[in-house]
Scaffold this active site. Structure first.
Site, PDB file in Angstrom:
ATOM      1  CB  CYS A 210       1.795   5.477 -11.016  1.00 23.82           C
ATOM      2  SG  CYS A 210       1.881   5.398 -12.131  1.00 23.82           S
TER       3      CYS A 210
ATOM      4  CB  CYS B 120       3.330   0.751 -13.279  1.00 23.94           C
ATOM      5  SG  CYS B 120       3.673   1.831 -13.680  1.00 23.94           S
TER       6      CYS B 120
ATOM      7  CB  CYS C  79       0.836   2.523 -10.051  1.00 24.36           C
ATOM      8  SG  CYS C  79       1.083   1.952 -11.926  1.00 24.36           S
TER       9      CYS C  79
ATOM     10  CB  CYS D 179       5.285   4.393 -10.911  1.00 25.91           C
ATOM     11  SG  CYS D 179       4.336   3.285 -10.416  1.00 25.91           S
TER      12      CYS D 179
END
Ligand SMILES: [Zn+2]
Length: 125
Positions: free
Chosen positions: A43, A70, A39, A73
């Site tokens: 995030c 991810c 991330c 994000c």
């Protein structure tokens, strides 16, 4: 063997992730061991345990380590990602995409019968 400086950097980065500081987006990514996902610092997902994460300088490094981006994000879509490195290193060289496109067009036109292999089935018997 653990280097004290590395542990301090880890702690500093974890504080950034815990506070979801968007100013650090693009400077590093957080790879979560339990989920196999990395991330960006800002995030919105729940902050993992400090011992369960590894920080990488780039999303590419995390990807090479086996982590996936991810979907919340989108760390690969960070504005600060070094996508324009070829233009920054030397203005004279620029990107080689234009020359590569012209050469590939010439190569595809040169061999129109290259894909067909009529003798492949007969040699098998
Ligand atoms: Zn995320």
């Amino acid at each position: 063997m653990t280097i004290p400086g590395t542990d301090q950097l880890h702690a500093e980065r974890y504080r950034v992730v815990a506070s979801r500081d968007a100013r650090f987006d693009g400077q590093f990514v957080t790879a979560v061991h339990s989920t196999g996902i990395y991330c960006r610092p800002s995030c919105p997902a729940r902050t993992p345990r400090e011992t369960g994460v590894t920080f990488y300088r780039t999303s590419a490094a995390a990807h090479l380590a086996g982590f996936r981006a991810c979907k919340r994000c989108l760390p690969e879509a960070t504005p600060a990602a070094p996508s324009g490195t070829c233009a920054r290193t030397s203005p004279a060289a620029r990107c080689a995409s234009s020359s590569t496109a012209s050469s590939s067009a010439t190569a595809s036109r040169g061999s129109p019968h290259g894909s067909a292999t009529p003798n492949a089935s007969s040699t098998a018997s």
